[in-house]
Enzyme design. Structure first.
Site, PDB file in Angstrom:
ATOM      1  N   GLU A   1       2.587   5.271  -3.800  1.00  0.00           N
ATOM      2  CA  GLU A   1       2.588   6.285  -4.874  1.00  0.00           C
ATOM      3  C   GLU A   1       3.917   7.037  -4.940  1.00  0.00           C
ATOM      4  O   GLU A   1       4.293   7.421  -6.039  1.00  0.00           O
ATOM      5  CB  GLU A   1       1.429   7.262  -4.649  1.00  0.00           C
ATOM      6  CG  GLU A   1       0.066   6.618  -4.744  1.00  0.00           C
ATOM      7  CD  GLU A   1      -0.286   5.728  -3.543  1.00  0.00           C
ATOM      8  OE1 GLU A   1       0.274   5.974  -2.459  1.00  0.00           O
ATOM      9  OE2 GLU A   1      -1.089   4.815  -3.698  1.00  0.00           O
TER      10      GLU A   1
ATOM     11  N   ASP B   1       0.857  -1.189   0.000  1.00  0.00           N
ATOM     12  CA  ASP B   1       0.000   0.000   0.000  1.00  0.00           C
ATOM     13  C   ASP B   1       0.899   1.247   0.000  1.00  0.00           C
ATOM     14  O   ASP B   1       2.124   1.140   0.115  1.00  0.00           O
ATOM     15  CB  ASP B   1      -0.851  -0.090   1.286  1.00  0.00           C
ATOM     16  CG  ASP B   1      -1.903   0.984   1.394  1.00  0.00           C
ATOM     17  OD1 ASP B   1      -2.234   1.599   0.370  1.00  0.00           O
ATOM     18  OD2 ASP B   1      -2.400   1.195   2.512  1.00  0.00           O
TER      19      ASP B   1
ATOM     20  N   ASP C   1      -9.197   4.198  -1.663  1.00  0.00           N
ATOM     21  CA  ASP C   1     -10.088   4.546  -0.556  1.00  0.00           C
ATOM     22  C   ASP C   1     -11.406   5.143  -1.034  1.00  0.00           C
ATOM     23  O   ASP C   1     -11.630   6.351  -0.965  1.00  0.00           O
ATOM     24  CB  ASP C   1      -9.382   5.527   0.389  1.00  0.00           C
ATOM     25  CG  ASP C   1      -8.162   4.888   1.016  1.00  0.00           C
ATOM     26  OD1 ASP C   1      -8.005   3.654   0.889  1.00  0.00           O
ATOM     27  OD2 ASP C   1      -7.351   5.623   1.609  1.00  0.00           O
TER      28      ASP C   1
END
Ligand code: NOJ
Length: 978
Positions: free
Chosen positions: A539, A536, A612
């Site tokens: 980015e 996760d 999300d």
């Protein structure tokens, strides 16, 4: 550190942000290079006839290669005569055209490695004798097949023509601009003496107009530094952005460039009344509570676009890794203009000539690879939550699933399993026995997925951080020397630079299950082969960084700035983790590594999800086009959090969300730490039973999903097929993105995403019979397309079998998918109007790579009807697909010569039966049912009803042949006479 630690400590633990704060993220007008690019486009039409592209090819420099199908040439800009550019055009073996342009012998080197990460290999070029080059006065033309690549010298323009039609044009609107590297000019101090203002004004009036002004504008805008909120991006290299217009003269629909929460057919961003006012942005970002209809950037970026019309489809892959903005407009009703503005990098654009959507998928797969063949269990149901708080919690969740008979394959652990968010290190208080816990989960054939994020807590007690520091493989700050420090879950953190080759073997060694040569290094001993990984925040997400990510002037391996590689960064993390998981044990196993960030090529690794989302109907609905869009851009193993990450969906919403979720390739329920528990066993009746049936439906269709994955793995055609892909000539389907087909199975689904719905409209695109999956009611479409209304109360999903399909299913409810390995199959034969049907079934061991050596079962089912004077006979045949000479993107279905019908896997399932044949739409009650030449006196039942070949609607006729004593791996024939 750019904001005080004390400020961060005040932020809620759950997340540093509270709701979408649009002001945390840039709009185009807040990004200097985007502003410059848009301003260029805005000046172009108003400049009228005086507007022309300053870029021209030097005709004498055009050098055709003698050995391959390519040429190079010098390019000049009339604005900067001293700057040199080179253009290269290559024609690939499969007809794809690659256009590259770079500055040569400039002050610095532009980043040119994006393609090396995206491409699966360097593509081979067409045989030189297959391309005819024709040089004209103002152009050079490459001709092959029915394609022409025309490269115009002045102004520079590249166009692709197919069958005499202009399909794609680069720089046709003359917006190409490659900002060259330059030396920063020191600004003169403004006059301060008396009369200074007047003198300055006089000076401006007398100054000659800047020759570049017509093209670049009057003023320098953010070339050397720019600020956003409290951050300043120092740009030591100065401006280096790239603007390029790509025009599709005959295509009114464009799809792709994920990831955005937007309709599948991309709405306009410029021109009269644009749907969005900002361009689509590609810049991997952690956008908290993102909007459900927006061109804002999200977690992943794939710069791949399809342009489609009823006549043809073409694709564009723009191998760029820096932040990119894309404007979309329709200069005419039947054309689309896109304008791409990227912050850095070379021009490296691939033109994919199609002409069908399927061809474009295959051409793209040849470039960037097909999707990985997932482990079979990874297609089951994944139960996640931030967080299951202890090993006892994990055990009790699993128990509740079993007590209430919900199938489940994977239990997930989010960040709270780790001690102070030092990933890999179990929090000993709550997870005192991690291996025993995993073994308990695995005892029922299940797996666990545990999160490992890329930020490393900067403490000397964390061996992972310490080793990364020792190896000097951490991302550096803007000075290129000191490790970059930012904030994430673990507080003060550093990030591994996965561009650094020195990090690769070490990262893999962390996951080794046994000591290797590096046995003195720390490795994750509290893990087993049943633990897979979730990557996760890659980015990367940096809570105190600009736009919640890394500063662009951070420095990576090779001296590249973060701005150059930003969109690739997350893919490298997933890549290394996938490799680690594959090779951690004694024999390689297929890895499951879920990543939030992705780029072109990520499909070769594993799965992604849409981040999300919110527990709202809008988010439920937009998740569908998002997953479709990822799929058509190669990233087919994708899904959205079932239930919505934020919020507390009511039971109706949760039921509908499960109904959406089971029709995504990746099916996981997940929820934020602040939400109420919502595992399906907590629902009251009737919702609980409905969700149980829904999850069971997913499991009964696992063979359909697995077969579709194998197809995607073989040739790159996505698993979820939107209408324009299935029916490329049907204009009415081009904008449909709320219903879609699953692989080649013939299943058409339209999940319900509206509250209180009891009826749903479904578009039937062809003159064909479609059967309700559950009731076998037959509906008819029409050649012009027809919308039908079907009943869809809460327990009902509008799901249809397209006439002409054979669907393999397994009906036994099981606790987990590995327990289904030996379960019998049902084949549903849904006859078409022409009384034909076909289908496929792919099986292998579901976890090793032995399928690549030919250890697999791939069956083909065909049904056809022959009418004779006295009687009609329908035949159903099972044959070996691997013998049908099918080829895939790069070779044959299995390694040549490797496949044997009696391979080890096939032997392991040779006892697996076909327990039922269901034949829909026969015109009459059979007189005889013959199985393998033997007439069956009993064992079959008939219920009269609508025939496939008629015009009637209503309950279809159903012939059920029970336990026909056939094996799934065998060749066989069933004949029905009437
Ligand atoms: C952000 C992810 O998107 C979410 O799924 C996860 O639960 C949190 N990080 C905590 O790890």
């Amino acid at each position: 550190m750019r904001i005080a630690t004390s400020v961060l400590l005040l932020l809620p633990l759950a997340h540093p942000l509270l709701a979408l704060k649009a002001h945390d993220f840039k709009t185009c007008s807040q990004s200097a290079f985007c502003r410059r690019g848009r301003a260029l486009a805005e000046r172009a039409p108003t400049a009228g006839s005086s507007w022309h592209s300053p870029y021209t090819i030097v005709p004498s420099s055009v050098a055709l290669s003698s050995s391959a199908s390519s040429f190079t040439s010098s390019v000049k800009s009339e604005l900067y005569p001293d700057i040199n550019f080179e253009l290269e055009v290559r024609i690939h073996e499969d007809g794809v055209v690659r256009v590259r342009m770079d500055e040569v012998k400039g002050l610095r080197k532009r980043y040119d490695e994006a393609s090396s990460w995206a491409l699966v290999r360097e593509p081979s070029l067409k045989n030189v004798k297959d391309v005819k080059w024709v040089k004209g006065k103002n152009e050079v033309k490459g001709v092959y097949d029915d394609v022409e690549v025309r490269v115009q010298y002045q102004p520079l323009k590249v166009s692709l023509w197919k069958g005499g039609r202009e399909e794609v044009v680069l720089n046709g609107k003359e917006l190409l601009h490659m900002e060259h590297f330059r030396v920063k000019e020191e600004k003169k101090e403004p006059e301060t003496a008396e009369g200074g203002a007047e003198q300055a004004e006089q000076a401006v009036l007398q100054a000659p107009a800047r020759p570049t002004a017509w093209f670049e504008g009057e003023e320098e805008d953010g070339l050397w530094a720019e600020s956003f909120s409290t951050w300043t991006d120092q740009k030591p290299k100065g401006p280096e952005s790239l603007s390029l217009d790509i025009h599709f003269p005959g295509h009114a629909n464009v799809y792709g460039i994920p990831q955005h929460a937007s309709p599948l057919s991309l709405p306009t961003t410029t021109g009269p009344s644009p749907h969005y006012t900002d361009p689509y942005r590609l810049y991997n970002l952690d956008v908290f509570e993102y909007l459900a209809d927006s061109p804002m950037s999200l977690y992943g970026s794939i710069p791949f676009l399809h342009a489609h019309s009823a006549e043809s489809t073409v694709g564009i892959f723009n191998a760029i890794a820096s932040e990119t903005w894309i404007d979309v407009s329709h200069p005419t009703e039947d054309s689309t203009l896109t304008h791409w503005v990227s912050e850095s990098g070379i021009l490296d654009v691939f033109l994919l000539p199609g002409p069908t959507p399927e061809d474009v998928f295959k051409q793209y797969a040849r470039l960037t690879g097909t999707s990985a063949m997932p482990a079979h269990w990874a297609l089951g149901y994944h139960q996640c939550r931030w967080n299951y708080i202890s090993s006892e919690d994990v055990r009790s969740v699993q128990k509740r699933f079993d007590e209430d008979d919900f199938p489940l394959d994977v239990l997930w652990l989010d960040i709270e399993y780790s001690e102070e968010h030092k990933y890999f290190i179990w929090d000993a208080k709550n997870f005192p026995d991690p291996v025993a816990m995993v073994n308990d989960v695995a005892a029922l054939g299940r797996k666990m997925v545990v999160i490992v994020d890329p930020h490393l807590k900067r403490v000397s007690t964390y061996p992972v951080y310490e080793k990364a520091k020792e190896l000097d493989v951490l991302v550096k700050g803007r000075d290129g020397k000191e490790e970059y420090e930012g904030w994430c879950w673990s507080g003060s953190s550093a990030w591994v630079d996965f561009f650094h080759p020195g990090s690769w073997d070490w990262w893999k060694s962390l996951f080794r299950l046994t000591d290797g040569k590096d046995k003195d290094s720390w490795r994750w001993v509290d893990s087993t082969e049943n633990v897979h990984i979730w990557n996760d925040m890659n980015e990367p997400s940096v809570f105190n960084g600009p736009e919640i990510t890394m500063p662009k002037d951070n420095v990576h391996y090779g001296g590249w700035e973060h701005r150059d590689i930003h969109n690739i960064n997350g893919m490298l993390f997933q890549n290394l983790t996938s490799q680690a998981i594959t090779t951690r044990g004694s024999t390689p196993k297929r890895p499951f590594v879920l990543s939030r960030s992705f780029y072109a090529g990520s499909q070769r690794l594993s799965a992604i999800w849409t981040g999300d989302n919110m527990g709202s109907w809008e988010h439920m609905a937009v998740g569908i086009p998002m997953v479709l869009s990822n799929g058509i851009a190669g990233m087919t193993f994708a899904g959205a959090d079932v239930g919505g990450f934020f919020g507390n969906p009511d039971p109706e919403m949760l039921v509908r969300w499960y109904q959406v979720g089971i029709f995504a390739p990746f099916f996981r329920a997940h929820a934020h730490i602040d939400t109420k528990r919502r595992e399906p066993y907590l629902l009251e009746e009737p919702h609980k039973s409905i969700v149980r049936d829904v999850i069971r439906l997913r499991y009964s269709l696992l063979s359909v999903w697995y077969t579709s994955f194998r197809r995607a793995n073989a040739d790159g055609v996505p698993i979820l097929r939107p209408h324009w892909v299935m029916f490329p000539k049907d204009k009415k389907g081009f904008a449909i993105d709320d219903q879609y087909f699953i692989g080649d199975s013939g299943l058409l689904v339209k999940p319900v995403t509206k509250p209180g719905a009891t009826e749903t409209q479904v578009y039937i695109p062809e003159d064909q019979v479609y059967y309700d999956y559950f009731t076998y009611n037959a509906y008819r479409g029409s050649a012009a397309g027809k919308t039908i209304t079907v009943s869809s109360p809460l327990e009902k999903i509008p799901l249809f079998i397209r006439g002409g399909s054979i669907v393999p299913t397994r009906a036994r409810p099981r606790r987990s998918s590995p327990l289904m390995k030996k379960d019998p199959f049902t084949l549903t034969v849904a006859l078409s109007q022409a009384e034909l049907a076909t289908g496929e079934l792919y099986l292998d061991d579901g976890e090793s790579f032995d399928h690549q050596k030919g250890d697999l079962v791939w069956r083909k089912f065909d049904a056809w009807t022959l009418k004779a004077a006295k009687r009609t006979r329908m035949t159903l045949k099972s044959s070996d697909m691997t013998k049908s000479g099918q080829t895939v993107v790069d070779g044959s279905l299995v390694a040549p010569g490797a496949y044997r019908a009696d391979n080890a896997y096939a032997k392991s399932v040779q006892s697996v039966r076909v327990e039922k044949l269901v034949i829909l739409g026969l015109p009459k009650k059979p007189t005889t049912v013959i199985v393998q030449g033997v007439a069956q006196k009993e064992g079959w039942t008939w219920e009269g009803g609508v025939a496939a070949d008629g015009k009637k609607e209503g309950g279809a006729s159903v012939l059920v042949i029970k336990n026909p004593n056939l094996k799934i791996v065998d060749d066989w024939l069933v004949e029905v006479e009437f």
